[in-house]
Design a protein around this motif. Structure first.
Motif, PDB file in Angstrom:
ATOM      1  N   GLU A 191      10.422  36.957  17.385  1.00 53.06           N
ATOM      2  CA  GLU A 191      11.201  35.813  17.855  1.00 53.06           C
ATOM      3  C   GLU A 191      12.132  35.261  16.781  1.00 53.06           C
ATOM      4  O   GLU A 191      13.210  34.739  17.089  1.00 53.06           O
ATOM      5  N   GLU A 192      11.751  35.381  15.512  1.00 56.14           N
ATOM      6  CA  GLU A 192      12.576  34.822  14.444  1.00 56.14           C
ATOM      7  C   GLU A 192      13.707  35.755  14.038  1.00 56.14           C
ATOM      8  O   GLU A 192      14.841  35.322  13.846  1.00 56.14           O
ATOM      9  N   THR A 193      13.408  37.047  13.906  1.00 54.47           N
ATOM     10  CA  THR A 193      14.406  37.987  13.408  1.00 54.47           C
ATOM     11  C   THR A 193      15.192  38.677  14.515  1.00 54.47           C
ATOM     12  O   THR A 193      16.284  39.196  14.278  1.00 54.47           O
ATOM     13  N   GLY A 194      14.621  38.726  15.728  1.00 55.91           N
ATOM     14  CA  GLY A 194      15.270  39.443  16.810  1.00 55.91           C
ATOM     15  C   GLY A 194      15.188  40.944  16.669  1.00 55.91           C
ATOM     16  O   GLY A 194      15.893  41.687  17.359  1.00 55.91           O
ATOM     17  N   ARG A 195      14.318  41.426  15.794  1.00 57.72           N
ATOM     18  CA  ARG A 195      14.164  42.862  15.567  1.00 57.72           C
ATOM     19  C   ARG A 195      12.794  43.322  16.084  1.00 57.72           C
ATOM     20  O   ARG A 195      11.876  42.513  16.227  1.00 57.72           O
ATOM     21  N   PRO A 196      12.643  44.617  16.359  1.00 54.42           N
ATOM     22  CA  PRO A 196      11.360  45.111  16.863  1.00 54.42           C
ATOM     23  C   PRO A 196      10.206  44.727  15.945  1.00 54.42           C
ATOM     24  O   PRO A 196      10.310  44.812  14.719  1.00 54.42           O
ATOM     25  N   ASN A 197       9.105  44.274  16.564  1.00 58.67           N
ATOM     26  CA  ASN A 197       7.954  43.839  15.766  1.00 58.67           C
ATOM     27  C   ASN A 197       6.832  44.870  15.724  1.00 58.67           C
ATOM     28  O   ASN A 197       5.737  44.579  15.239  1.00 58.67           O
ATOM     29  N   GLY A 198       7.096  46.077  16.252  1.00 61.83           N
ATOM     30  CA  GLY A 198       6.099  47.135  16.227  1.00 61.83           C
ATOM     31  C   GLY A 198       5.160  47.133  17.410  1.00 61.83           C
ATOM     32  O   GLY A 198       4.269  47.976  17.498  1.00 61.83           O
ATOM     33  N   GLN A 199       5.340  46.188  18.326  1.00 63.28           N
ATOM     34  CA  GLN A 199       4.471  46.084  19.484  1.00 63.28           C
ATOM     35  C   GLN A 199       5.185  46.560  20.745  1.00 63.28           C
ATOM     36  O   GLN A 199       6.408  46.469  20.854  1.00 63.28           O
ATOM     37  N   VAL A 200       4.388  47.053  21.691  1.00 62.03           N
ATOM     38  CA  VAL A 200       4.907  47.558  22.965  1.00 62.03           C
ATOM     39  C   VAL A 200       4.110  46.936  24.102  1.00 62.03           C
ATOM     40  O   VAL A 200       2.898  46.745  23.988  1.00 62.03           O
ATOM     41  N   ASP A 201       4.787  46.626  25.206  1.00 63.19           N
ATOM     42  CA  ASP A 201       4.108  46.055  26.372  1.00 63.19           C
ATOM     43  C   ASP A 201       4.515  46.850  27.605  1.00 63.19           C
ATOM     44  O   ASP A 201       5.680  46.834  28.004  1.00 63.19           O
ATOM     45  N   GLY A 202       3.554  47.531  28.199  1.00 65.18           N
ATOM     46  CA  GLY A 202       3.800  48.289  29.419  1.00 65.18           C
ATOM     47  C   GLY A 202       3.058  47.721  30.612  1.00 65.18           C
ATOM     48  O   GLY A 202       2.840  48.419  31.603  1.00 65.18           O
ATOM     49  N   SER A 203       2.683  46.452  30.534  1.00 63.47           N
ATOM     50  CA  SER A 203       1.919  45.837  31.620  1.00 63.47           C
ATOM     51  C   SER A 203       2.802  45.648  32.849  1.00 63.47           C
ATOM     52  O   SER A 203       4.021  45.459  32.735  1.00 63.47           O
ATOM     53  N   PRO A 204       2.212  45.675  34.040  1.00 63.23           N
ATOM     54  CA  PRO A 204       2.999  45.424  35.258  1.00 63.23           C
ATOM     55  C   PRO A 204       3.753  44.103  35.212  1.00 63.23           C
ATOM     56  O   PRO A 204       4.892  44.014  35.683  1.00 63.23           O
ATOM     57  N   GLU A 205       3.134  43.071  34.645  1.00 59.27           N
ATOM     58  CA  GLU A 205       3.799  41.773  34.563  1.00 59.27           C
ATOM     59  C   GLU A 205       5.061  41.861  33.701  1.00 59.27           C
ATOM     60  O   GLU A 205       6.113  41.303  34.057  1.00 59.27           O
ATOM     61  N   TYR A 206       4.950  42.577  32.582  1.00 55.19           N
ATOM     62  CA  TYR A 206       6.108  42.701  31.698  1.00 55.19           C
ATOM     63  C   TYR A 206       7.173  43.592  32.317  1.00 55.19           C
ATOM     64  O   TYR A 206       8.375  43.341  32.163  1.00 55.19           O
ATOM     65  N   VAL A 207       6.753  44.641  33.015  1.00 58.18           N
ATOM     66  CA  VAL A 207       7.704  45.512  33.718  1.00 58.18           C
ATOM     67  C   VAL A 207       8.592  44.680  34.637  1.00 58.18           C
ATOM     68  O   VAL A 207       9.825  44.786  34.632  1.00 58.18           O
ATOM     69  N   ARG A 208       7.965  43.836  35.439  1.00 54.67           N
ATOM     70  CA  ARG A 208       8.723  43.035  36.412  1.00 54.67           C
ATOM     71  C   ARG A 208       9.638  42.026  35.725  1.00 54.67           C
ATOM     72  O   ARG A 208      10.785  41.815  36.153  1.00 54.67           O
ATOM     73  N   ALA A 209       9.147  41.400  34.662  1.00 52.13           N
ATOM     74  CA  ALA A 209       9.966  40.415  33.955  1.00 52.13           C
ATOM     75  C   ALA A 209      11.137  41.090  33.240  1.00 52.13           C
ATOM     76  O   ALA A 209      12.266  40.573  33.226  1.00 52.13           O
ATOM     77  N   ALA A 210      10.873  42.248  32.648  1.00 46.64           N
ATOM     78  CA  ALA A 210      11.899  42.930  31.862  1.00 46.64           C
ATOM     79  C   ALA A 210      13.040  43.430  32.733  1.00 46.64           C
ATOM     80  O   ALA A 210      14.218  43.307  32.368  1.00 46.64           O
ATOM     81  N   VAL A 211      12.722  43.994  33.892  1.00 47.59           N
ATOM     82  CA  VAL A 211      13.809  44.520  34.736  1.00 47.59           C
ATOM     83  C   VAL A 211      14.683  43.371  35.236  1.00 47.59           C
ATOM     84  O   VAL A 211      15.920  43.497  35.282  1.00 47.59           O
ATOM     85  N   ASP A 212      14.084  42.257  35.609  1.00 51.64           N
ATOM     86  CA  ASP A 212      14.883  41.130  36.083  1.00 51.64           C
ATOM     87  C   ASP A 212      15.784  40.593  34.979  1.00 51.64           C
ATOM     88  O   ASP A 212      16.944  40.223  35.226  1.00 51.64           O
ATOM     89  N   ALA A 213      15.273  40.571  33.753  1.00 54.72           N
ATOM     90  CA  ALA A 213      16.083  40.097  32.628  1.00 54.72           C
ATOM     91  C   ALA A 213      17.252  41.039  32.367  1.00 54.72           C
ATOM     92  O   ALA A 213      18.380  40.592  32.102  1.00 54.72           O
ATOM     93  N   SER A 214      17.006  42.348  32.431  1.00 56.30           N
ATOM     94  CA  SER A 214      18.087  43.311  32.217  1.00 56.30           C
ATOM     95  C   SER A 214      19.130  43.236  33.321  1.00 56.30           C
ATOM     96  O   SER A 214      20.339  43.295  33.068  1.00 56.30           O
ATOM     97  N   LEU A 215      18.682  43.107  34.560  1.00 57.44           N
ATOM     98  CA  LEU A 215      19.627  42.979  35.673  1.00 57.44           C
ATOM     99  C   LEU A 215      20.527  41.757  35.481  1.00 57.44           C
ATOM    100  O   LEU A 215      21.731  41.814  35.770  1.00 57.44           O
ATOM    101  N   ARG A 216      19.962  40.658  34.992  1.00 59.83           N
ATOM    102  CA  ARG A 216      20.764  39.445  34.756  1.00 59.83           C
ATOM    103  C   ARG A 216      21.785  39.686  33.649  1.00 59.83           C
ATOM    104  O   ARG A 216      22.964  39.322  33.796  1.00 59.83           O
ATOM    105  N   ARG A 217      21.334  40.270  32.532  1.00 62.34           N
ATOM    106  CA  ARG A 217      22.260  40.471  31.413  1.00 62.34           C
ATOM    107  C   ARG A 217      23.363  41.465  31.772  1.00 62.34           C
ATOM    108  O   ARG A 217      24.522  41.297  31.381  1.00 62.34           O
ATOM    109  N   LEU A 218      23.010  42.523  32.482  1.00 62.84           N
ATOM    110  CA  LEU A 218      23.983  43.530  32.881  1.00 62.84           C
ATOM    111  C   LEU A 218      24.850  43.055  34.046  1.00 62.84           C
ATOM    112  O   LEU A 218      25.912  43.631  34.304  1.00 62.84           O
ATOM    113  N   ASP A 219      24.374  42.038  34.761  1.00 61.92           N
ATOM    114  CA  ASP A 219      25.047  41.483  35.931  1.00 61.92           C
ATOM    115  C   ASP A 219      25.280  42.570  36.989  1.00 61.92           C
ATOM    116  O   ASP A 219      26.382  42.730  37.527  1.00 61.92           O
ATOM    117  N   VAL A 220      24.210  43.304  37.284  1.00 65.21           N
ATOM    118  CA  VAL A 220      24.248  44.339  38.316  1.00 65.21           C
ATOM    119  C   VAL A 220      23.068  44.137  39.263  1.00 65.21           C
ATOM    120  O   VAL A 220      22.124  43.403  38.963  1.00 65.21           O
TER     121      VAL A 220
END
Length: 333
Positions: free
Chosen positions: A95-124
């Motif tokens: 959160e402070e540096t904006g760089r990868p912190n070495g962690q990965v999240d493949g949970s269903p909850e994160y999948v759903r949140a991540a795609v919606d965030a990308s769709l918003r940023r890409l505006d598609v």
């Protein structure tokens, strides 16, 4: 040597139900990792790529902490129907540096949140190819892919891909939902994907999408590739340090010799070698400048003899791809 006035027609290949240019464009460096960014030149490069027949654009939610997706949105606003759009999710940022912190999240909850965030940023409304950027080592891949399959059913995503997954993980994922693409580092200097993953991709019908096909710039043979900005992440990579770099530059000289034989640049030869590995291979060389885009496109016109291909295949880079190869290996949860 291929020049801007003689830019060749880019052939087409397939990824899942998508038809794409045989060379894609990796967009990471326009916002992240490779020194200062020039947004005006980046947008011009994106538009010229599409104009030249390179319509397969690759980004990820972590590139510039979302800034790269927002950059692509500027071009997609008017040219969405001309683009095959790929992005990725799963790597977490500090959160402070904006760089990868070495962690990965493949949970269903994160999948759903991540795609919606990308769709918003890409505006598609839909993403053509959505990758698991890195497999979550603490979660069965079946769980992640199951959630991704729901995104396909919901119409948010058209095709699924995995990045840097090993053969076993790829097969398990494909048993849950069709996997259209495997994106992994692959070049004359990075061959470990050939130790099972490429065969597994072909077994399940996934196109191989090599990232860093120019060895992160090393295989271009350009002196500027080793004159790195202070914030260029290549300074952290073993292949770019000390004696390793000296040895690898000696190998690049051998690539340059073949390039001279076919009247091409070393970078064009490196891309031509990958394109010759099969019609199910779609490299995505990254660039943030139009002049290098034109050079990369010229690779589709380069023809290498079997002897030249064999000679290039014998080269072996010195040093690991990353300081910690656990980041890309052994993720078979």
């Amino acid at each position: 040597m291929t020049t801007p006035s003689s830019t060749p027609v880019v052939p087409r290949r397939r990824i899942g139900d998508l038809e794409v240019s045989a060379l894609g464009l990796g967009c990471m460096g326009m916002s992240f990792a490779y020194g200062p960014a020039d947004q005006t030149e980046a947008v011009a490069t994106l538009n010229q790529a599409i104009d030249s027949g390179v319509d397969f654009l690759d980004t990820a939610d972590i590139y510039g902490a979302g800034a790269n997706e927002e950059l692509l949105a500027q071009v997609l606003a008017d040219r969405r129907d001309e683009v095959v759009l790929a992005t990725k999710f799963g790597i977490l940022l500090d959160e402070e540096t904006g760089r990868p912190n070495g962690q990965v999240d493949g949970s269903p909850e994160y999948v759903r949140a991540a795609v919606d965030a990308s769709l918003r940023r890409l505006d598609v409304d839909v993403i053509d190819l959505y990758y698991v950027h890195r497999v979550d080592p603490n979660r069965p891949i079946e769980e992640t892919v199951g959630a991704l399959g729901e995104l396909v059913q919901a119409g948010k995503v058209r095709n699924l891909g995995l990045s840097e997954a090993n053969a076993a993980t790829l097969r398990r994922a494909a048993a849950v939902h069709p996997i259209a693409a495997l994106q992994s580092e692959w070049s004359i200097f990075s061959r470990d994907v050939e130790m099972g993953a490429v065969d597994a991709a072909r077994e399940v019908g996934a196109t191989v999408v090599p990232y860093s096909p120019l060895g992160r710039g090393l295989l271009t043979g350009s002196s500027s590739a080793t004159d790195l900005a202070d914030n260029d992440f290549r300074r952290t990579l073993p292949r770019w340090q000390g004696e390793n770099l000296d040895r690898n530059l000696e190998l690049v000289a051998r690539v340059r010799t073949i390039a001279e034989e076919v009247d091409a640049t070393p970078g064009q030869v490196a891309l031509a070698w990958l394109l010759a590995q099969g019609d199910d291979v779609v490299p995505i060389p990254g660039t943030k400048r139009r002049k290098y885009l034109v050079e990369n496109i010229g690779a589709v016109a380069v023809e290498l003899t079997p002897a030249q291909l064999d000679s290039l295949s014998e080269l072996e880079a010195v040093g690991d791809r990353y300081p910690d190869m656990d980041w890309v290996a052994g993720r078979s949860a």
